[in-house]
Scaffold this active site. Structure first.
Site, PDB file in Angstrom:
ATOM      1  N   HIS A  56       0.858  -1.185   0.000  1.00  0.00           N
ATOM      2  CA  HIS A  56       0.000   0.000   0.000  1.00  0.00           C
ATOM      3  C   HIS A  56       0.901   1.245   0.000  1.00  0.00           C
ATOM      4  CE1 HIS A  56       0.473  -0.619   4.499  1.00  0.00           C
ATOM      5  NE2 HIS A  56       0.867   0.616   4.348  1.00  0.00           N
TER       6      HIS A  56
HETATM    7  P1  TYD Z   1      -1.827  -2.586   7.504  1.00  0.00           P
HETATM    8  O1  TYD Z   1      -1.202  -1.250   7.701  1.00  0.00           O
HETATM    9  O2  TYD Z   1      -2.618  -2.785   6.245  1.00  0.00           O
HETATM   10  O3  TYD Z   1      -0.714  -3.731   7.622  1.00  0.00           O
HETATM   11  P2  TYD Z   1       0.479  -4.188   6.682  1.00  0.00           P
HETATM   12  O4  TYD Z   1       0.778  -3.083   5.742  1.00  0.00           O
HETATM   13  O5  TYD Z   1       1.583  -4.491   7.610  1.00  0.00           O
HETATM   14  O6  TYD Z   1       0.072  -5.431   5.957  1.00  0.00           O
HETATM   15  O7  TYD Z   1      -2.709  -2.923   8.769  1.00  0.00           O
HETATM   16  C1  TYD Z   1      -3.256  -4.205   8.971  1.00  0.00           C
HETATM   17  C2  TYD Z   1      -4.519  -4.040   9.809  1.00  0.00           C
HETATM   18  O8  TYD Z   1      -4.194  -3.478  11.083  1.00  0.00           O
HETATM   19  C3  TYD Z   1      -5.555  -3.124   9.164  1.00  0.00           C
HETATM   20  O9  TYD Z   1      -6.836  -3.727   9.380  1.00  0.00           O
HETATM   21  C4  TYD Z   1      -5.482  -1.865   9.952  1.00  0.00           C
HETATM   22  C5  TYD Z   1      -4.941  -2.292  11.302  1.00  0.00           C
HETATM   23  N1  TYD Z   1      -4.057  -1.262  11.908  1.00  0.00           N
HETATM   24  C6  TYD Z   1      -4.549  -0.461  12.913  1.00  0.00           C
HETATM   25  O10 TYD Z   1      -5.719  -0.580  13.354  1.00  0.00           O
HETATM   26  N2  TYD Z   1      -3.733   0.501  13.461  1.00  0.00           N
HETATM   27  C7  TYD Z   1      -2.462   0.692  13.018  1.00  0.00           C
HETATM   28  O11 TYD Z   1      -1.736   1.584  13.535  1.00  0.00           O
HETATM   29  C8  TYD Z   1      -1.964  -0.156  11.962  1.00  0.00           C
HETATM   30  C9  TYD Z   1      -0.563   0.010  11.440  1.00  0.00           C
HETATM   31  C10 TYD Z   1      -2.803  -1.109  11.444  1.00  0.00           C
END
Ligand code: TYD
Length: 141
Positions: A56
């Site tokens: 992302h």
């Molecule tokens: P995401 O940032 O998409 O993870 P990655 O890029 O590591 O695969 O986040 C995964 C899930 O966690 C998403 O449902 C949002 C949640 N999340 C939070 O609630 N708070 C946060 O600070 C972060 C980083 C993620």
């Protein structure tokens, strides 16, 4: 407005290391050791072998990504070029300015990816699809 940062602005930041017989300390201070103020800290751990994370972009968020244990690879994409960084030392961090697409892969067993972020969690700051990311960058598909 097209994002003005490119992958050339993604830099490995060499942090300090206070060393003595009983181990090391690395200190990260807002605006001193890194070029932004930290509002949020989170860490990725227990990542199963072969999994990747990220995939992302962020509109405004800046991050410092660190391998505080183990290793992994971060690939940064500005929509025109990509660059990969291997993170494997707890006294280096990768500074990711706003508007970059990132993938994190090749986690070693037991790796811990510590992320220092400039903003609170905001789903509205995410660019979840690559097409939206390219539009945000002002790059034709
Ligand atoms: P995401 O940032 O998409 O993870 P990655 O890029 O590591 O695969 O986040 C995964 C899930 O966690 C998403 O449902 C949002 C949640 N999340 C939070 O609630 N708070 C946060 O600070 C972060 C980083 C993620």
């Amino acid at each position: 407005m097209p994002n003005r940062f490119t992958i050339e602005d993604c830099k490995m930041v060499a942090l300090n290391r206070i060393n003595n017989r009983s181990g090391n300390i690395t200190v990260v201070q807002n605006d001193v050791d890194i070029p932004f103020s930290v509002r949020r800290v989170y860490y990725l751990y227990d990542v199963p072998g072969g999994e990747s994370r990220g995939a992302h972009g962020h509109r405004t968020l800046q991050q410092l990504i660190m391998a505080v244990s183990g290793s992994f690879e971060v690939t940064i994409d500005d929509g025109r070029s990509k660059k990969s960084f291997v993170l494997n030392r707890p006294f280096f961090g990768l500074h990711v300015p706003p508007g970059m697409w990132r993938d994190i892969s090749n986690f070693s067993s037991g790796a811990i990816c510590l992320v220092l972020a400039s903003g609170y969690y905001d789903e509205g700051d995410y660019l979840r699809s690559y097409d939206d990311f390219l539009s945000f960058r002002g790059i034709p598909k």
